[in-house]
Design a protein around this motif. Sequence first.
Motif, PDB file in Angstrom:
ATOM      1  N   LEU A 184    -112.563 -11.343 -58.418  1.00 22.10           N
ATOM      2  CA  LEU A 184    -112.922 -11.631 -59.810  1.00 22.10           C
ATOM      3  C   LEU A 184    -113.697 -10.441 -60.375  1.00 22.10           C
ATOM      4  CD1 LEU A 184    -114.127 -15.286 -59.197  1.00 22.10           C
ATOM      5  CD2 LEU A 184    -111.914 -14.562 -60.115  1.00 22.10           C
ATOM      6  N   ASP A 185    -113.954 -10.456 -61.678  1.00 20.97           N
ATOM      7  CA  ASP A 185    -114.695  -9.359 -62.299  1.00 20.97           C
ATOM      8  C   ASP A 185    -116.111  -9.226 -61.747  1.00 20.97           C
ATOM      9  OD1 ASP A 185    -112.566  -8.582 -63.848  1.00 20.97           O
ATOM     10  OD2 ASP A 185    -113.187  -9.760 -65.589  1.00 20.97           O
ATOM     11  N   MET A 190    -118.050  -8.434 -55.566  1.00 19.06           N
ATOM     12  CA  MET A 190    -118.676  -7.186 -55.149  1.00 19.06           C
ATOM     13  C   MET A 190    -118.318  -6.875 -53.705  1.00 19.06           C
ATOM     14  SD  MET A 190    -122.628  -5.931 -55.239  1.00 19.06           S
ATOM     15  CE  MET A 190    -122.590  -5.602 -56.994  1.00 19.06           C
ATOM     16  N   LEU A 191    -118.067  -5.609 -53.444  1.00 26.41           N
ATOM     17  CA  LEU A 191    -117.827  -5.083 -52.105  1.00 26.41           C
ATOM     18  C   LEU A 191    -118.917  -4.067 -51.829  1.00 26.41           C
ATOM     19  CD1 LEU A 191    -115.976  -4.431 -49.567  1.00 26.41           C
ATOM     20  CD2 LEU A 191    -114.972  -2.663 -51.013  1.00 26.41           C
ATOM     21  N   THR A 192    -119.581  -4.193 -50.695  1.00 29.97           N
ATOM     22  CA  THR A 192    -120.539  -3.181 -50.268  1.00 29.97           C
ATOM     23  C   THR A 192    -119.921  -2.465 -49.080  1.00 29.97           C
ATOM     24  OG1 THR A 192    -122.383  -4.543 -50.996  1.00 29.97           O
ATOM     25  CG2 THR A 192    -122.896  -2.745 -49.480  1.00 29.97           C
ATOM     26  N   PHE A 193    -119.742  -1.164 -49.219  1.00 34.34           N
ATOM     27  CA  PHE A 193    -119.110  -0.364 -48.181  1.00 34.34           C
ATOM     28  C   PHE A 193    -119.984   0.843 -47.910  1.00 34.34           C
ATOM     29  CE2 PHE A 193    -116.200   2.987 -46.769  1.00 34.34           C
ATOM     30  CZ  PHE A 193    -115.612   2.351 -45.675  1.00 34.34           C
ATOM     31  N   GLU A 194    -120.556   0.893 -46.703  1.00 29.83           N
ATOM     32  CA  GLU A 194    -121.442   1.983 -46.311  1.00 29.83           C
ATOM     33  C   GLU A 194    -122.539   2.233 -47.350  1.00 29.83           C
ATOM     34  OE1 GLU A 194    -118.751   5.206 -45.460  1.00 29.83           O
ATOM     35  OE2 GLU A 194    -118.336   4.417 -43.452  1.00 29.83           O
ATOM     36  N   LYS A 250    -122.142  -0.025 -53.570  1.00 30.89           N
ATOM     37  CA  LYS A 250    -121.807  -1.320 -54.171  1.00 30.89           C
ATOM     38  C   LYS A 250    -120.696  -1.106 -55.196  1.00 30.89           C
ATOM     39  CE  LYS A 250    -125.981  -3.541 -52.942  1.00 30.89           C
ATOM     40  NZ  LYS A 250    -125.902  -3.156 -51.588  1.00 30.89           N
ATOM     41  N   ILE A 251    -119.582  -1.808 -55.001  1.00 27.74           N
ATOM     42  CA  ILE A 251    -118.420  -1.687 -55.881  1.00 27.74           C
ATOM     43  C   ILE A 251    -118.175  -3.057 -56.482  1.00 27.74           C
ATOM     44  CG2 ILE A 251    -115.965  -1.124 -55.963  1.00 27.74           C
ATOM     45  CD1 ILE A 251    -117.192   0.254 -53.035  1.00 27.74           C
ATOM     46  N   GLN A 252    -118.114  -3.129 -57.822  1.00 28.60           N
ATOM     47  CA  GLN A 252    -117.970  -4.422 -58.480  1.00 28.60           C
ATOM     48  C   GLN A 252    -116.705  -4.472 -59.319  1.00 28.60           C
ATOM     49  OE1 GLN A 252    -121.343  -5.721 -60.727  1.00 28.60           O
ATOM     50  NE2 GLN A 252    -120.518  -7.769 -60.977  1.00 28.60           N
ATOM     51  N   GLY A 253    -116.046  -5.641 -59.282  1.00 25.91           N
ATOM     52  CA  GLY A 253    -114.847  -5.880 -60.079  1.00 25.91           C
ATOM     53  C   GLY A 253    -113.577  -5.744 -59.268  1.00 25.91           C
ATOM     54  N   ALA A 254    -112.584  -6.539 -59.615  1.00 29.97           N
ATOM     55  CA  ALA A 254    -111.337  -6.589 -58.856  1.00 29.97           C
ATOM     56  C   ALA A 254    -110.654  -5.225 -58.759  1.00 29.97           C
ATOM     57  CB  ALA A 254    -110.393  -7.613 -59.485  1.00 29.97           C
ATOM     58  N   ALA A 255    -110.474  -4.554 -59.886  1.00 31.11           N
ATOM     59  CA  ALA A 255    -109.765  -3.274 -59.883  1.00 31.11           C
ATOM     60  C   ALA A 255    -110.525  -2.216 -59.080  1.00 31.11           C
ATOM     61  CB  ALA A 255    -109.530  -2.793 -61.310  1.00 31.11           C
ATOM     62  N   ALA A 256    -111.838  -2.159 -59.237  1.00 31.37           N
ATOM     63  CA  ALA A 256    -112.642  -1.166 -58.522  1.00 31.37           C
ATOM     64  C   ALA A 256    -112.618  -1.422 -57.011  1.00 31.37           C
ATOM     65  CB  ALA A 256    -114.075  -1.173 -59.040  1.00 31.37           C
ATOM     66  N   ILE A 257    -112.657  -2.672 -56.615  1.00 33.26           N
ATOM     67  CA  ILE A 257    -112.629  -3.010 -55.190  1.00 33.26           C
ATOM     68  C   ILE A 257    -111.290  -2.612 -54.575  1.00 33.26           C
ATOM     69  CG2 ILE A 257    -112.580  -4.927 -53.537  1.00 33.26           C
ATOM     70  CD1 ILE A 257    -114.740  -6.274 -55.337  1.00 33.26           C
TER      71      ILE A 257
END
Length: 112
Positions: free
Chosen positions: A41-42, A45-49, A52-59
């Motif tokens: 969803l918008d 959030m994905l946290t990778f190393e 913090k990446i937020q939003g479907a397209a960014a993830i």
Amino acid sequence: MDTYAIFKDYRLLFDVFGRAFAEHYYRTFESNPQALVGLYLDYSMLTFEGEKIQGAAAIVSKLTSHPFQQCAHAISTVDCQPSGFSGGVLVVVNGFLLLDDDAPFEEDAFRD
């Protein structure tokens, strides 16, 4: 007691739903990672190393911007539990990534 009483309350099926989701997610990741956009969803959030990446397209962009050509997942465990009052499920997946020409996963190689 009704034989099918457990199916009347979907919250009691959290393990079935969680495992099915994990299987779908990783099958999709391996076959068509761009299709993962529909699972976020918008406000996801994905946290990778530490990033913090937020939003479907960014993830999905982050998940598909990698230096390797092939990626397979060797899942060791899938643990699920109910999450909150709205019927959510927390799914924790442990395993290994096999990238490009990595040796195949062998469970015996990781035993004591």
